[in-house]
Design an enzyme around this catalytic site. Sequence first.
Site, mmCIF file in Angstrom:
data_model
loop_
_atom_site.group_PDB
_atom_site.id
_atom_site.type_symbol
_atom_site.label_atom_id
_atom_site.label_comp_id
_atom_site.label_asym_id
_atom_site.label_seq_id
_atom_site.Cartn_x
_atom_site.Cartn_y
_atom_site.Cartn_z
ATOM 1 N N LYS A 71 -4.683 -9.949 -8.427
ATOM 2 C CA LYS A 71 -4.372 -9.483 -7.215
ATOM 3 C C LYS A 71 -2.917 -9.744 -6.890
ATOM 4 O O LYS A 71 -2.341 -10.632 -7.376
ATOM 5 C CB LYS A 71 -5.107 -10.524 -6.159
ATOM 6 C CG LYS A 71 -4.797 -10.597 -4.816
ATOM 7 C CD LYS A 71 -5.456 -9.480 -3.927
ATOM 8 C CE LYS A 71 -4.899 -9.565 -2.449
ATOM 9 N NZ LYS A 71 -5.342 -8.217 -1.928
ATOM 10 N N CYS A 80 0.582 -0.626 -1.198
ATOM 11 C CA CYS A 80 -0.356 -1.065 -0.115
ATOM 12 C C CYS A 80 0.121 -0.461 1.280
ATOM 13 O O CYS A 80 1.199 -0.296 1.524
ATOM 14 C CB CYS A 80 -0.092 -2.557 -0.042
ATOM 15 S SG CYS A 80 -0.953 -3.440 0.858
ATOM 16 N N LYS A 104 2.237 1.347 -9.748
ATOM 17 C CA LYS A 104 0.816 1.861 -9.231
ATOM 18 C C LYS A 104 1.414 2.635 -7.891
ATOM 19 O O LYS A 104 2.130 2.304 -6.998
ATOM 20 C CB LYS A 104 0.265 0.482 -8.645
ATOM 21 C CG LYS A 104 -1.223 1.115 -8.304
ATOM 22 C CD LYS A 104 -2.068 -0.323 -7.925
ATOM 23 C CE LYS A 104 -3.400 0.111 -7.073
ATOM 24 N NZ LYS A 104 -4.196 -1.166 -7.087
#
Lengths: 451, 436
Positions: B45, B135, B173
């Site tokens: 995470k 995010c 990412k």
Amino acid sequence: MNNIAPKLTPEEYEKNFAEIHPPFSKNSAMVEANRCLYCYDSPCMKACPTHIDISTFIKKIATGNVKGSAKTILESNWIALTCAKACPVAVLCEGACVYNERDEKPIEIGRLQRYAIDWYFGNGMPPLFSPAPPTGKSIGIIGGGPAGLSCAAELCLLGHTVTVYDAKEIPGGLDTWGIAPYKTTQADSIKEVKLVQSLGATIMTKTMVGSDITIDELLKTHNAIFIGVGLNHPSRLNIEGEDLPGVHDALAFIARVTTRKWPSVNVGKRVAVIGAGNTAIDAVTESKRLGAEQVMLIYRRSQNEMPAYEFEYELAKSDGVEFHFLTSPLRIIGNGKVEAIECTRMSLGKPDAEGRRAPIPVPGSEFRIPVDMVIKSVGQNIEESFFSKIPNLKIENGQVVVHPESFQTSNPKFFAGGDCINGGKEVVNAAADGKRAAYGIDQWLRRPANG
Amino acid sequence: MVDLSISCGGIKSPNPFWLASAPPTNSAYQVCKAFEAGWGGAVWKTIGEPVMNVVNRYGSVDYNGQKILGLNNIELISDRPIEVNLREIAETKELWPDRAVIASLMVESDRQVWHDMVMRAIDTGCDGIELNYGCPHGMSERGMGAAVGQVPEYCEMITKWVTEISTIPVLVKLTPNVTDVRYPGRAAKKAGAQGLSLINTINTIMGVNLDTLEVNPSVDGKGGHGGYAGPAVKPIALNMVSQIATDKEIGLPISGIGGISTWRDALEFILLGATSVQVCTAVMHYGFRIIDDLVEGMSNWMEEKKFTSLNQVRGKSLLGISDFGNLNLLYKTTARIDETKCIHCNLCHIACEDSAHQCIDLVAVNGHMQPRVREDDCVGCRLCFIVCPVESCISMVRKDDGTEAITWNELMKQLPQPLTWQALRSFQAKHGIDIH
Ligand SMILES: Cc1cc2nc3c(=O)[nH]c(=O)nc-3n(C[C@H](O)[C@H](O)[C@H](O)COP(=O)(O)OP(=O)(O)OC[C@H]3O[C@@H](n4cnc5c(N)ncnc54)[C@H](O)[C@@H]3O)c2cc1C
Ligand SMILES: Cc1cc2nc3c(=O)[nH]c(=O)nc-3n(C[C@H](O)[C@H](O)[C@H](O)COP(=O)(O)O)c2cc1C
């Protein structure tokens, strides 16, 4: 009867008469509704005598529009709650479900319909339809069974003034007094009666047309009359001992069971039911559920000829009922009360006019079955004494003859539907007839020469 | 024997299944439990800046009674301090040396801060670093996450700060919330990344509660966009993975992410060029135990198809990926209904009648209405095939004999330009194509 089966505890009665098709929870209704393929021009809709748009009402449950779902159902069928719970769905809508062709469980249409209609009654019957402007015409309806109620509801929406006359203290016909309590309750039927009243129909109970009020009086007040009196005259066996104490007529016995006052209904320890229609099945299963120890169904033909539905037969078998096929009663024996029934074995001969093989007694095969109670269930007929009071009314094969679309009888002021025109079918047929007859009446009244 | 092991940008794992950086990889307890169950790797995470979460955090799209077709969240990166996470990463790696343990990082856009963070991550002994530029909520407003991923120049700059100091592989990412995912992909490549992970979550508002009129999920009456994941996003992810995989400039190993729930999904990503695959929502729905079927199903498929290693599978379907202009205009099919299988739901009829080319008739046969295709009028659109609820009841049958083929690009070279409807219609007429 001195050999009365012992009474059960309240819990046992409740358990024995518990619903065989319990309601869906919201979640299970959603899962089932979502399983529906939403067929177009669906076979289930065609299989329903009232042609409810089934895939549409199910889709509406799935989207959470339960009120709209109830409306879709009621648009086609006013007797929607009783039908949802008591229709022989396996031979109607569910039997036609396309899932059967895919060897999968059909959609539980009856239980989904009940889900929507339970919602409707549970939410105080919100108004769904607006009646047409008043026509000034008045229609009298004889019989407050499903045929009469359905006709009444539709006529109200068409703007007519409607009065229903029913002989019983509670209307609803066999929906109130006939259907097995593990399928529907009198309370269910009363809800449907209330719905019809909410649309504007007046219902006169304890009013037997022909004695409490005459046909002539009705003709004076009403522009047209719908007959939905059903079949009230039980057929006789015409054998010795038929009137002994302890010999009962199935409908009278069943009517007492529908009141749910089970401890007050005496049932013998050993019960023989004669006949093998759906009513006979109800009589055996209800006897068993009331606590009878040994229940037998006696039928002169074989299982193949039995008129009862397969699923009804299975239900009775699972209740532990004994089936005596190819057995015909010769006489009922007893000294002031039923003690035994004398029967003969039968064999099947050539097919009769209806194509069923005729039963022939086997000589010398007579035997006795000791019993405490006999229930006769060999069919009902129309009440001749009532129909003879209506002039020019054509009756054929014990059925009132009507025009297939308008439901008008040979006497133009009289229309008819339900069991009295079809010899005894299902609630859904009566509901369909009543509604279609309403349109027949409406169209006839709108022609200037009539009414 | 089938070998499922992979090496993605230098990060090795015994099978291609990694847990994506998300709640299932929040702690050593969870990751160790997942490894116990058989997962090949885990991207921890995301750790970094101090954050504080709100509740409710998740929303779900349920469809026709099925739960979690799509999942959205407004969760931030790890809400536990950096040192706790790093300690647990080190402990986990020590216990599970053969599994891939990857640290996902997100800190403020400052070179020194990134350098410090990367060095501390490497000290845990982890196998690689994943940079979370994806995010879409909470962090982007603070100049991190998607705020970086959406601007190729930032992406390149920050990736460079990491690669210039890192001694272990670096995966970037990517966020799908861009017009063309290849631009940030190329930026990462230029900055020296060893691989790309995609996709992160997609900007979404999950819905509105029709009783409260609040958006869903509601945080004390308020809410907004979150990040969308789960089965519904798979087609979007597959497209982006294939775009990256076919890009001439990029040429980096891919860790495929987005809506993977089964071994079938995973194979589709690998066939379109992914080396490892990452899973989040499916685990959030059912737990780590799904790894059993993921591994077994993939192995069985490989055995059946006679593949022994994933290297033989990877990218195989990319060959068939083509621009519209290179598709054969003369490939013709017609729908055909197997009447022995038909259950007479008539869904094909109404779909064709109301939404296609009105060429499925209902014909009365043996007491029911039988849908039947007028094959000459069928344009081969395949809508009926898609709506039919019975497997292999409707098939699309090839009509042309395969001798002729022409693509749009080729045709445009043949026909006079600018193209007229008349010219196109006469080409169609010559080839027996009648669009009514
Ligand atoms: C025991 C039994 C069980 C059944 N179970 C089912 C089942 O599970 N599912 C199903 O679908 N069908 C079932 N049926 C069939 C179904 O009940 C009938 O088909 C249906 O009720 C017929 O409706 P109807 O309106 O024609 O007649 P009825 O329901 O018989 O109603 C006739 C009404 O007319 C009234 N009436 C008669 N004469 C007069 C008069 N002269 N004046 C005033 N009122 C009069 C009666 O009091 C009665 O209320 C069952 C039938 C029986 C007998
Ligand atoms: C609740 C939740 C939290 C997430 N947190 C992170 C995160 O901290 N860092 C990150 O890189 N991705 C995060 N993601 C994105 C996932 O790693 C993954 O990219 C995305 O969920 C798509 O995969 P899926 O369809 O298998 O869920 C999160 C996803 C979810 C659902």
